[in-house]
Design a protein around this motif. Structure first.
Motif, PDB file in Angstrom:
ATOM      1  N   LEU A   1       0.832  -1.202   0.000  1.00  0.00           N
ATOM      2  CA  LEU A   1       0.000   0.000   0.000  1.00  0.00           C
ATOM      3  C   LEU A   1       0.864   1.250   0.000  1.00  0.00           C
ATOM      4  CD1 LEU A   1      -2.868   1.153   0.146  1.00  0.00           C
ATOM      5  CD2 LEU A   1      -2.697   1.044   2.640  1.00  0.00           C
ATOM      6  N   LEU A   2       1.909   1.261   0.801  1.00  0.00           N
ATOM      7  CA  LEU A   2       2.809   2.419   0.831  1.00  0.00           C
ATOM      8  C   LEU A   2       3.509   2.609  -0.513  1.00  0.00           C
ATOM      9  CD1 LEU A   2       4.362   1.928   4.390  1.00  0.00           C
ATOM     10  CD2 LEU A   2       2.956   3.868   3.660  1.00  0.00           C
ATOM     11  N   GLU A   3       3.953   1.523  -1.099  1.00  0.00           N
ATOM     12  CA  GLU A   3       4.679   1.632  -2.374  1.00  0.00           C
ATOM     13  C   GLU A   3       3.764   2.068  -3.511  1.00  0.00           C
ATOM     14  OE1 GLU A   3       8.242  -1.609  -1.404  1.00  0.00           O
ATOM     15  OE2 GLU A   3       6.656  -2.132  -2.829  1.00  0.00           O
ATOM     16  N   ARG A   4       2.506   1.660  -3.489  1.00  0.00           N
ATOM     17  CA  ARG A   4       1.569   2.113  -4.514  1.00  0.00           C
ATOM     18  C   ARG A   4       1.304   3.608  -4.399  1.00  0.00           C
ATOM     19  NH1 ARG A   4      -1.440  -2.626  -3.299  1.00  0.00           N
ATOM     20  NH2 ARG A   4      -2.949  -1.371  -2.114  1.00  0.00           N
ATOM     21  N   ASN A   5       1.430   4.148  -3.219  1.00  0.00           N
ATOM     22  CA  ASN A   5       1.160   5.572  -2.987  1.00  0.00           C
ATOM     23  C   ASN A   5       2.447   6.399  -2.902  1.00  0.00           C
ATOM     24  OD1 ASN A   5      -1.956   6.059  -2.276  1.00  0.00           O
ATOM     25  ND2 ASN A   5      -1.342   4.029  -1.554  1.00  0.00           N
ATOM     26  N   PHE A   6       3.517   5.853  -3.445  1.00  0.00           N
ATOM     27  CA  PHE A   6       4.812   6.532  -3.417  1.00  0.00           C
ATOM     28  C   PHE A   6       4.726   7.941  -4.004  1.00  0.00           C
ATOM     29  CE2 PHE A   6       8.382   7.385  -6.415  1.00  0.00           C
ATOM     30  CZ  PHE A   6       9.300   7.853  -5.486  1.00  0.00           C
ATOM     31  N   GLN A   7       4.135   8.078  -5.171  1.00  0.00           N
ATOM     32  CA  GLN A   7       4.064   9.382  -5.824  1.00  0.00           C
ATOM     33  C   GLN A   7       3.231  10.383  -5.014  1.00  0.00           C
ATOM     34  OE1 GLN A   7       5.627  10.711  -8.288  1.00  0.00           O
ATOM     35  NE2 GLN A   7       6.737   8.881  -8.967  1.00  0.00           N
ATOM     36  N   THR A   8       2.178   9.929  -4.396  1.00  0.00           N
ATOM     37  CA  THR A   8       1.336  10.810  -3.576  1.00  0.00           C
ATOM     38  C   THR A   8       2.135  11.394  -2.415  1.00  0.00           C
ATOM     39  OG1 THR A   8      -0.670   9.587  -4.140  1.00  0.00           O
ATOM     40  CG2 THR A   8      -0.711  10.896  -2.109  1.00  0.00           C
TER      41      THR A   8
END
Length: 367
Positions: free
Chosen positions: A188-195
């Motif tokens: 979950l953290l890696e999917r939201n890296f750009q955010t």
């Protein structure tokens, strides 16, 4: 000679209801007493002869065991109760020079590791009892053992791992953890890296206007500069900072193993400028895993935990146990910019759900 009671005479049988005189009773009692003394004397003599007939080696062994037992009883009775170790006791040797276990530590009154609390263990035990009364003692054995034996655990730990506040026994120990340890939260953290990166870059623009913008904290380091921007600081939300990173803050609520309700839970953006070295230190507990999501990772940056070096990678999570002795440094060139990670504390995978609930209660902020 062995004493045998006299059988009744024929005259006794013929007159069972005759009441004897006082003189007759006295003579019979004296005779019985005389026979009893003879029997006792013979019994003692027989016992002494039995000991004489025993093997000398067996007697020596029995005597040695008896001496050891007496010495053990004396030692246990003489021993003073083990005093509980408190944070104050851990810190008092370092108060004069700001060094603990040979390493620099912060002295912030807001820090759970550095604030001085007399009777910490008694307070923790009281909190545990209160929790058990409200809920249950079921599953609390390991926490009870940990609080009861904190002095022994904290003082006898090897120097490579020495949590400064609370040690939970019987947890697997390793400096680094696999990404699969907390797979859901890592992904979950890696999917939201750009955010997360975009919100950081918006925040970081403020550094061009002043040396330390509002919301940021500067940490002491032997060299360089280390800044942190907390969304959650020791279990307490920082509302002003969370409003400036709304999407990142909402993301924390979607993590399944994030520690957000006790003093060991933190979430922040951590920035190391080039030339920065963080002094070696220990974290406060082993019940958590510290997760670093790489946001900006220049070359020549390393994290060293328990003597094992690892490098960050942008968009990837690195999991480690910060109760191990650890340090970090950024030896890259100034033009490469800072090393930036998003840091969040997750539960150790071997802390059970019932234990997590109890620890949240025991270590609730302000309790």
């Amino acid at each position: 000679m062995v004493w045998v009671p006299l059988s009744p005479t024929s005259s006794d049988r013929r007159a069972p209801l005759r009441v004897p005189s006082t003189t007759t009773m006295s003579l019979e009692w004296l005779m019985d007493w005389s026979w009893s003394l003879d029997g006792l004397r013979d019994f003692i003599a027989t016992g002494i002869q039995s000991f004489r007939d025993c093997d000398a080696t067996a007697l020596v062994a029995v005597a040695c065991l008896l001496v050891l037992f007496v010495w053990y009883c004396y030692h246990v009775g003489r021993e003073q109760p083990r005093a509980y170790t408190t944070v104050n006791a851990l810190m008092q040797s370092a108060e004069a020079n700001g060094v603990q276990n040979g390493f620099v530590y912060c002295q912030s009154p807001e820090c759970v590791r550095c604030s001085h609390h007399d009777g910490l263990n008694q307070k923790l035990y009281h909190n545990l009892q209160e929790y058990a009364k409200r809920y249950s003692w079921s599953g609390m054995g390991r926490i009870h053992k940990g609080i009861r034996e904190q002095g022994r655990y904290l003082n006898s730990r090897p120097s490579i791992q020495k949590p400064e506040v609370f040690f939970l026994p019987d947890l697997p120990t390793t400096p680094y953890f696999s990404r699969d340890t907390q797979k859901h939260d890592v992904e979950l953290l890696e999917r939201n890296f750009q955010t997360i990166l975009c919100e950081f870059e918006t925040l970081y623009k403020a550094f061009s206007n002043c040396s330390l913008p509002q919301g940021w904290k500067m940490n002491s380091t032997p060299s360089g500069e280390w800044f942190t921007f907390y969304l959650v600081n020791q279990g307490m939300c920082v509302p002003r900072n969370c409003r400036r990173c709304p999407r990142t803050y909402r993301l924390l609520g979607s993590l399944r193993t994030c520690i957000g309700n006790n003093v060991f839970g933190n979430a922040c953006i951590s920035v190391l400028s080039p030339g920065t070295v963080i002094a070696e230190h220990y974290g406060p507990t082993n019940i958590r895993i510290r997760c670093h999501l790489g946001l900006k990772t220049p070359s020549n940056c390393e994290l060293v935990v328990g003597g094992e070096p690892q490098c960050w990678a942008e968009g990837r999570c690195l999991l480690f146990d910060d109760s191990f002795l650890h340090t970090a440094f950024h030896e890259g060139a100034p033009e490469e910019g800072p090393r930036v990670v998003f840091m969040v504390d997750l539960w150790h995978p071997n802390v059970a759900a019932a234990e997590r609930q109890a620890l949240d209660f025991i270590f609730a902020p302000g309790r």
